[in-house]
Design an enzyme around this catalytic site. Structure first.
Site, mmCIF file in Angstrom:
data_model
loop_
_atom_site.group_PDB
_atom_site.id
_atom_site.type_symbol
_atom_site.label_atom_id
_atom_site.label_comp_id
_atom_site.label_asym_id
_atom_site.label_seq_id
_atom_site.Cartn_x
_atom_site.Cartn_y
_atom_site.Cartn_z
ATOM 1 N NE ARG A 148 -3.812 -2.181 2.453
ATOM 2 C CZ ARG A 148 -3.654 -3.350 3.064
ATOM 3 N NH1 ARG A 148 -2.530 -3.611 3.683
ATOM 4 N NH2 ARG A 148 -4.614 -4.251 3.048
ATOM 5 C CG ASP A 187 -7.066 -3.957 8.061
ATOM 6 O OD1 ASP A 187 -6.243 -4.455 7.290
ATOM 7 O OD2 ASP A 187 -7.533 -2.807 7.926
ATOM 8 C CG HIS A 210 -5.491 -0.248 5.793
ATOM 9 N ND1 HIS A 210 -6.056 -1.458 6.108
ATOM 10 C CD2 HIS A 210 -5.716 -0.066 4.468
ATOM 11 C CE1 HIS A 210 -6.619 -1.976 5.029
ATOM 12 N NE2 HIS A 210 -6.413 -1.156 4.015
#
Length: 318
Positions: A91, A151, A178
């Site tokens: 990410r 999550d 995240h």
């Protein structure tokens, strides 16, 4: 229930944005859902497809188009637009490209909906949430990210599946970035009224440290597995995003692990990060105190460092 005039705008008609709009319409998250994307033919087709099913949905209408004008006077704006994560890509690798996209779109959205709450979903969500907070210049809490809500749902599903109980009865959260440095708060996790480490299956098998490590690993890598198989994650983040929208529009004061710069972590005001936070009509109202053991605190510190380093790389460090 949401108010009769509530308006949700979803920016980006890709797999995540359309899934979120779809989930919001089915759940009745807002009365009006607006979908905006620079790809005019794509967004018009998605709006038409959604509109054809409105008689079976809770939301009353869907509008959309390529112009940001369709988002005017929104109560909540959810940003899903950006380059999507490719197989094998973290990410944080997405950061620079999606920061540039955010810089071009956000000022116009704020101008059209100056009283809205803005939620970032685009990855890397923590970095983009921090950048968006700086660009928007809105009051505290009005800009936040979807963070580790999904999550945490993945975690609860895995734990419930192993124990043979509903995920709704498992109370555990993933916090931090995240991404790859996120972690489970095992020390305070419960199943029903029992501490997680004392919860066992019907045949008496309780969790070992190795099993908990494996479950956490599976949560952290869940998105990569889905992306490898189908190219994107969309359904679960769509319904998770709709749930967060409902917490805002319904002023629910729900405790959710969303990402914001108002996280109460001493010495970490230069990052946005996910911790249990109260979400209501004004966005993130406040974070709850963290009760972490020594190992968890060290992992939180590592998560803050990872995010701080990426924020420096995209030129937004304080």
């Amino acid at each position: 229930m949401t108010t009769s005039t509530s308006k949700l705008s979803v920016i980006g008609a890709g797999s995540v944005g359309t899934a979120l709009a779809y989930a919001a319409m089915i759940r009745g998250s807002a009365k009006i859902v607006a979908l905006q994307d620079v790809n005019e033919s794509k967004v018009e087709a998605e709006v038409l497809d959604l509109a054809h099913g409105t008689q079976f949905m809770q939301s009353s209408s869907i509008i959309g188009g390529a112009s940001q004008d369709v988002t005017a006077d929104s109560d909540v704006v959810v940003i899903t637009a950006g380059a999507k994560q490719k197989p094998g890509q973290t990410r944080l690798d997405l950061a620079a490209k999606n920061v540039s996209i955010l810089e071009s779109m956000l000022p116009g959205l704020v101008e059209r909906s100056p009283n809205a709450v803005f939620m970032l979903v685009t990855n890397p969500v923590d970095v983009l949430t921090y950048v968006a907070t700086k660009i928007a210049g809105l009051p505290d809490g009005r800009v936040f990210g979807s963070g580790t809500v999904l999550d945490s749902s993945r975690l609860r599903w895995l734990l419930g599946k192993r124990l043979g109980v509903s995920a709704r009865s498992v109370h555990s959260m993933i916090i931090g970035e995240h991404g790859d440095s996120e972690f489970a708060m095992w020390s305070t996790a419960t199943v029903g009224q029992l501490p997680l480490r004392e919860a066992c299956t019907q045949d008496g098998n309780c969790f070992s440290a190795e099993q908990l490590d494996q479950i956490e690993h599976d949560v952290i890598n869940a998105a990569y597995k889905v992306i490898e198989g189908k190219g994107a994650t969309n359904y679960a983040i769509g319904v998770s995003g709709a749930r967060i929208v409902e917490a805002v529009l319904g002023d629910q004061k729900a405790v959710l692990p969303v990402s914001s710069i108002h996280h109460g972590i001493e010495g970490a005001s230069d990052v946005a990060i996910s911790v249990p936070s109260i979400v209501g009509r004004g966005g993130v109202e406040r974070a709850l105190p963290l009760l972490l053991d020594e190992r968890e605190q060290a992992r939180l510190d590592s998560s803050v460092t990872a995010l701080r380093d990426t924020i420096k790389l995209v030129g937004y460090a304080e």
